[in-house]
Design an enzyme around this catalytic site. Structure first.
Site, PDB file in Angstrom:
ATOM      1  N   ASP A  97       1.006  -1.044   0.522  1.00 54.93           N
ATOM      2  CA  ASP A  97      -0.007  -0.292  -0.111  1.00 54.93           C
ATOM      3  C   ASP A  97       0.657   1.510  -0.077  1.00 54.93           C
ATOM      4  O   ASP A  97       0.428   2.622  -0.766  1.00 54.93           O
ATOM      5  CB  ASP A  97      -1.484   0.348   1.221  1.00 54.93           C
ATOM      6  CG  ASP A  97      -0.119  -0.042   2.510  1.00 54.93           C
ATOM      7  OD1 ASP A  97       0.261  -0.529   2.977  1.00 54.93           O
ATOM      8  OD2 ASP A  97      -0.516   1.026   2.941  1.00 54.93           O
ATOM      9  N   ASP A 100       5.271   0.354   2.943  1.00 54.40           N
ATOM     10  CA  ASP A 100       5.788  -0.611   4.111  1.00 54.40           C
ATOM     11  C   ASP A 100       5.608  -2.449   2.990  1.00 54.40           C
ATOM     12  O   ASP A 100       5.517  -2.324   1.759  1.00 54.40           O
ATOM     13  CB  ASP A 100       4.430  -1.114   5.298  1.00 54.40           C
ATOM     14  CG  ASP A 100       3.432  -0.708   4.538  1.00 54.40           C
ATOM     15  OD1 ASP A 100       2.561  -1.941   4.085  1.00 54.40           O
ATOM     16  OD2 ASP A 100       2.730   0.125   4.151  1.00 54.40           O
ATOM     17  N   TYR A 249      -5.213   0.715   9.248  1.00 55.69           N
ATOM     18  CA  TYR A 249      -6.641   0.871   8.438  1.00 55.69           C
ATOM     19  C   TYR A 249      -8.434   0.848   8.790  1.00 55.69           C
ATOM     20  O   TYR A 249      -8.424  -0.031   8.339  1.00 55.69           O
ATOM     21  CB  TYR A 249      -6.048   0.741   7.094  1.00 55.69           C
ATOM     22  CG  TYR A 249      -5.132   1.757   5.767  1.00 55.69           C
ATOM     23  CD1 TYR A 249      -5.158   2.062   5.836  1.00 55.69           C
ATOM     24  CD2 TYR A 249      -4.177   0.362   5.995  1.00 55.69           C
ATOM     25  CE1 TYR A 249      -4.170   2.658   4.641  1.00 55.69           C
ATOM     26  CE2 TYR A 249      -2.868   1.050   5.240  1.00 55.69           C
ATOM     27  CZ  TYR A 249      -3.220   2.047   4.399  1.00 55.69           C
ATOM     28  OH  TYR A 249      -2.403   2.721   4.249  1.00 55.69           O
ATOM     29  N   GLU A 491       5.593  10.172   3.231  1.00 50.41           N
ATOM     30  CA  GLU A 491       5.356   8.631   2.714  1.00 50.41           C
ATOM     31  C   GLU A 491       4.696   8.265   1.467  1.00 50.41           C
ATOM     32  O   GLU A 491       3.490   9.401   1.793  1.00 50.41           O
ATOM     33  CB  GLU A 491       5.152   7.624   3.927  1.00 50.41           C
ATOM     34  CG  GLU A 491       4.689   6.324   3.773  1.00 50.41           C
ATOM     35  CD  GLU A 491       4.269   5.321   4.299  1.00 50.41           C
ATOM     36  OE1 GLU A 491       4.903   4.223   4.336  1.00 50.41           O
ATOM     37  OE2 GLU A 491       3.869   5.787   5.242  1.00 50.41           O
TER      38      GLU A 491
END
Length: 511
Positions: A97, A100, A249, A491
């Protein structure tokens, strides 16, 4: 990992403003333009075309699984080839995603939906990049088909233990953390992630309807099964899976918005009256009457209203007329000349601002909705009604969207492109494991879980340029700190890029 917590920053202190009021007018004016106003950059269709190509290329850097011969991001290699094997299921493939090595189903499905929507609305403007965009959709939809193979009994929604993963800083090619597999079932429902998966498969079925009819049909049939599962066994996946998905999430908005979103995509893809009836019968309890002013992997309400407005504007489905009014209210909140404009939602440099972590995800979705709604209005010869006699043309919506696109590409107070690899100045220390560690081609020996933190803590630029990645972006004062540890700003994520693909295609084709 990008975490989403809905919090807003207070407006900036006015101390500096009070001080500068003592200056002569011309000095004050000079101070304003030098320190507040972004530099004026005139991007051309060729610039947008370059950014479009790079925004799609980014998805190759996020691929999990066995990479194809056509792979262009050559510092990446095969990874996650045993995903699912311990559970006797093939879950190889899909996307990581963000920075990571976990495959989270909810943001991956939303990414696939928005990539597909980008191709549906603006694919004809992508020209040489259409195939690459469709390949990006298919990489996601192929994986979601695997994850949905057992539907409606259950649905696989995640691969990787996020807590173990986040204790390491290692390349996906080296990862040795637990690759736990998580699923939702009738006993442990996840209507949000399941309905989003159904939406992704339905949207992708439209993308491949002409080029691969059999694949398209498979996508649509699977979408129907997954949606039936989502609707029949209602519940939030955050409650079923707990710490496996939270705080990473969590489904903050609940699952109702995804059910209406999924039904809307199935209606568009299938044209079956059963989904029209479902939306009419259930809409009022699933968020149809609620106005919301952001659109994200978590909250689908604004996107659903715009999607359903298309059925009214272009197909004259009168049952969806109310969705145009909701869409108008959302769109008008983004337009400075509108009575419902929300100035507190913008930075002094002109950036739409929603929250401190990964704010650009809200900018790219808002931009996409502005342009998509502009397209729908153009086809109908209409305008957005912004209260009273105020009406905003489709051209105005496109102009406001362009300001946000240009800000991201470098027309901002920092003179920084927030797309990696685009322009002369862009983030160098992106919070991304594969980008920040030497590639397996440059450093064949394995880099251990904790050894990677030597690179994480280094002040050196990332050795591998994650071309096309859009990072979290600046703060509410238009400031950006290019530090690897500053994941809130540095990120990237697939769901930031996905809607931007469509926006860039629109401007790449403009003259």
């Amino acid at each position: 990992m990008l975490q989403t917590f809905y919090k807003h920053y207070s407006s900036m202190s006015n101390c500096a403003t009070k001080h500068t009021l003592k200056m002569p007018f011309l000095i004050l004016l000079f101070h304003f333009f030098i320190n507040i106003s972004p530099s004026i950059v005139a991007f051309t269709p060729q610039d947008y075309s370059e950014a479009l190509e790079k925004s799609i290329l980014f998805f190759e850097g996020q691929r999990s699984g066995r990479l194809p011969p056509t792979q262009r991001v050559n510092w990446r290699a095969d990874s996650g080839l045993s995903d699912g094997s311990g559970y006797h299921v093939d879950l190889v493939g899909g996307y990581y995603d963000a920075g990571d090595n976990v495959k989270f189903g909810l943001p991956m499905a939303f990414t696939t939906t928005l990539l597909a929507w980008s191709v549906i609305e603006f694919g004809s403007s992508m020209k040489s990049q259409t195939k690459n965009a469709m390949d990006a959709v298919r990489w996601g939809s192929d994986y979601l088909l695997k994850a949905s193979a057992a539907a409606p009994e259950f649905l696989y929604v995640q691969v990787g233990d996020p807590n173990n993963d986040h204790s390491c800083w290692e390349r996906p090619e080296d990862m040795d953390t637990a690759r736990n597999v998580y699923k939702v079932s009738p006993q442990n429902p996840g209507s949000d992630v399941a309905a989003e998966t159904a939406a992704a498969l339905a949207a992708a079925s439209i993308v491949f309807r002409d080029s691969d009819p059999s694949y398209s049909a498979k996508l649509l049939q699977t979408a129907k099964k997954v949606f039936d599962f989502a609707d029949r066994y209602r519940g939030a996946y955050s409650e079923s899976l707990s710490s496996a998905v939270c705080p990473f999430y969590c489904s903050y908005s609940g699952y109702q918005d995804e059910l209406l979103w999924g039904a809307s995509w199935l209606h568009r893809a299938s044209k079956e009256t059963s989904y029209l009836s479902y939306i009419e019968s259930n809409g009022h309890t699933l968020g149809a009457d609620e106005d919301d002013y952001s659109f994200s992997w978590d909250d689908k309400r604004a996107g659903t209203k715009v999607l359903l407005s298309q059925a009214f504007l272009e197909e004259s489905i009168e049952e969806f007329e109310a969705y145009k009014a909701h869409s108008d209210r959302y769109i008008c909140s983004l337009i400075p000349d509108s009575p419902s404009f929300q100035p507190q939602s913008f930075t002094r440099g002109g950036l739409y601002y929603k929250q401190s972590e990964s704010n650009l995800q809200y900018v790219t979705t808002a931009t996409f909705l502005l342009l998509t709604y502009s397209k729908y209005l153009t086809s109908h010869g209409g305008a957005a009604s912004c209260g009273g006699t105020a009406a905003v043309s489709s051209e105005k919506l496109a102009a406001e969207a362009r300001k946000q696109v240009d800000y991201i590409l470098g027309n901002n107070p920092e003179k920084m492109s927030y797309m990696v690899g685009f322009g002369q100045k862009y983030p160098q220390r992106v919070h991304h494991r594969g980008s920040s560690l030497p590639s397996v081609r440059a450093h064949a020996a394995r880099i251990g879980c904790h050894d990677g933190f030597d690179y994480y803590n280094s002040g050196s630029p990332n050795p591998n340029i994650l071309v096309g990645a859009i990072v979290g972006g600046p703060d509410n004062q238009d400031k950006f700190s290019d530090e690897r540890s500053n994941y809130q700003q540095s990120e990237p994520a697939t769901y930031i890029n996905a809607p931007f693909v469509g926006a860039l295609a629109f401007f790449a084709a403009s003259h």
